[in-house]
Design an enzyme around this catalytic site. Structure first.
Site, PDB file in Angstrom:
ATOM      1  N   GLN A 275       0.836  -1.211   0.143  1.00 52.35           N
ATOM      2  CA  GLN A 275       0.196  -0.029   0.106  1.00 52.35           C
ATOM      3  C   GLN A 275       0.900   1.253  -0.134  1.00 52.35           C
ATOM      4  O   GLN A 275       0.268   2.276  -0.103  1.00 52.35           O
ATOM      5  CB  GLN A 275      -0.948  -0.112   1.240  1.00 52.35           C
ATOM      6  CG  GLN A 275      -2.088  -0.894   1.042  1.00 52.35           C
ATOM      7  CD  GLN A 275      -3.175  -0.283  -0.200  1.00 52.35           C
ATOM      8  OE1 GLN A 275      -3.336   0.706  -0.309  1.00 52.35           O
ATOM      9  NE2 GLN A 275      -3.702  -1.563  -0.583  1.00 52.35           N
TER      10      GLN A 275
ATOM     11  N   HIS B 292      -0.176  -3.420  -9.552  1.00 51.49           N
ATOM     12  CA  HIS B 292      -1.562  -3.097  -9.843  1.00 51.49           C
ATOM     13  C   HIS B 292      -1.949  -1.835  -8.855  1.00 51.49           C
ATOM     14  O   HIS B 292      -2.768  -1.270  -9.235  1.00 51.49           O
ATOM     15  CB  HIS B 292      -2.812  -3.934  -9.999  1.00 51.49           C
ATOM     16  CG  HIS B 292      -3.038  -4.732  -8.755  1.00 51.49           C
ATOM     17  ND1 HIS B 292      -4.356  -4.416  -8.218  1.00 51.49           N
ATOM     18  CD2 HIS B 292      -2.498  -5.362  -7.947  1.00 51.49           C
ATOM     19  CE1 HIS B 292      -4.633  -5.009  -7.146  1.00 51.49           C
ATOM     20  NE2 HIS B 292      -3.313  -5.954  -7.008  1.00 51.49           N
TER      21      HIS B 292
ATOM     22  N   CYS C 121      -9.651  -8.231  -0.589  1.00 50.65           N
ATOM     23  CA  CYS C 121      -9.556  -9.486  -0.327  1.00 50.65           C
ATOM     24  C   CYS C 121     -10.421 -10.198   0.804  1.00 50.65           C
ATOM     25  O   CYS C 121     -10.445 -11.444   0.993  1.00 50.65           O
ATOM     26  CB  CYS C 121      -7.796  -9.898   0.110  1.00 50.65           C
ATOM     27  SG  CYS C 121      -7.046  -9.567  -1.131  1.00 50.65           S
TER      28      CYS C 121
END
Length: 373
Positions: free
Chosen positions: A177, A199, A320
């Site tokens: 992150q 990504h 997730c």
């Protein structure tokens, strides 16, 4: 649809996409093949390894390419543990770690490792005193995220690293992150391993990298693996690696500009939502592009669906764990439980986000607050 879920995934940068196609069509050889076409692919691969290492300020010998953050966390933790022998089986981690960390540690529990999980303090950070109190003679590894994916707090890894070095404990950090949002060179120098994922900074999906301190002598998790010096099996995805590298360099070249942009957007959102101040809780963040908040008495999933109906894509937390009907791990780490924990929503900005759209989103959430509270 106006997108506010960049912490989950970013669109592929156009230049990175063009480079991907060129690499896939013109440099299609297997980088392990010994002929000239394979050597051309190998040159691209090794140049990318050098560039990623340069962005991290580390030796390229420690860079290994993976399929992304989840695989990277799994393999990095196992590599670190394989580098130590007969020193203990106790690991310390945080309650709010990514699901790939928790699932890896759950597997290790089945192999007789003991795991201590630490909550956040009120500001969304790990307490150093609590961490010190959790350490034991047989503690061999601490794994802590650098940046939290749901509220954007950055953990005090410099202090943690100093403790690890004093006590001979290895340190892994999930930097998925924060890479591309802040300069993590200082972190790369003090951890034993870290992970990044393409990504999250406008690279392709399905590609990432791990850095492991080159002095560590680790054993391959897959005994027969030959790619990436045995770090993982499978033909190396050179086009995705090259595209990720282009995206990474662009992110680093514009770090300051993007940071200022995100601060402007964050302030615009907060100021627009200010009339409803008493109806929501907004959490501290060290990453201005990430806003974590709760609307009191309103389930986050309902807010997300209402925003989607009005043309705004937001999130109820880490991608997730969405859909599992379980409270956010970050909320639980903060001591927020039961119905309150399910009130959580996350809004995250990207470089395409503009002030007008941010204000429209804030006004929409304000209307939802008025209707539901």
């Amino acid at each position: 649809m106006k997108y506010f879920d960049y912490a989950a995934s970013c669109p592929l940068d156009k230049e990175a996409a063009q480079v991907y196609v060129q690499a896939a069509t013109d440099y299609y050889g297997n980088s392990s093949s010994l002929h000239d076409i394979g050597s051309q692919a190998l040159d691209l691969l090794e140049n990318s390894r050098y560039e990623i290492a340069n962005l991290l300020g580390v030796d390229k010998a420690g860079i290994y390419f993976t399929s992304g953050g989840s695989e990277g966390n799994f393999l990095a933790i196992h590599a670190l543990l394989s580098s130590i022998k007969n020193k203990g089986k106790h690991i310390v981690t945080g309650m709010a770690e990514h699901s790939s960390i928790h699932s890896t540690l759950e597997k290790l529990r089945q192999e007789d490792y003991e795991v201590t999980t630490l909550p956040f303090d009120a500001s969304g950070h790990i307490s150093i005193n609590q961490l010190i109190g959790a350490l034991r003679e047989d503690t061999v590894l601490i794994t802590l995220q650098h940046g939290n994916s749901e509220i954007g707090t950055i953990q005090p890894l410099e202090e943690v690293s100093a403790i690890c070095k004093e006590k001979g404990i290895l340190l892994h950090s999930d930097c998925v992150q924060t890479f591309g949002k802040t300069d993590i060179k200082p972190i790369a120098r003090i951890v034993d391993s870290l992970t990044i994922s393409g990504h999250k900074f406008y690279g392709p999906k399905g590609i990432g990298a791990v850095y492991i301190q080159p002095h560590l002598q680790w054993m391959p998790y897959h005994p027969s693996a030959t790619h990436e010096k045995g770090f993982r099996p499978g033909t190396v995805n050179v086009p995705a690696i090259v595209a990720m590298t282009i995206a990474a360099k662009k992110a680093y070249e514009n770090l300051d500009n993007y940071h200022k942009h995100y601060e402007i957007l964050r302030n615009a959102f907060i100021n627009t939502l200010e009339p409803h101040l008493l109806n929501f809780v907004m959490y501290n963040s060290d990453i201005p592009s990430t806003i974590g908040m709760r609307i009191k008495g309103v389930e986050g999933q309902m807010v997300m669906l209402e925003c989607n109906r009005f043309g705004f894509a937001i999130s109820t937390g880490s991608a997730c764990q969405v859909g599992q009907q379980t409270p956010s791990k970050t909320m639980l780490a903060l001591g927020v439980e039961d119905k309150s924990a399910k009130e959580f929503i996350r809004i995250s900005f990207g470089r395409e986000t503009n002030v007008e759209d941010v204000r429209e989103l804030a006004l929409t959430i304000g209307r939802i607050i008025q209707e539901q509270t």
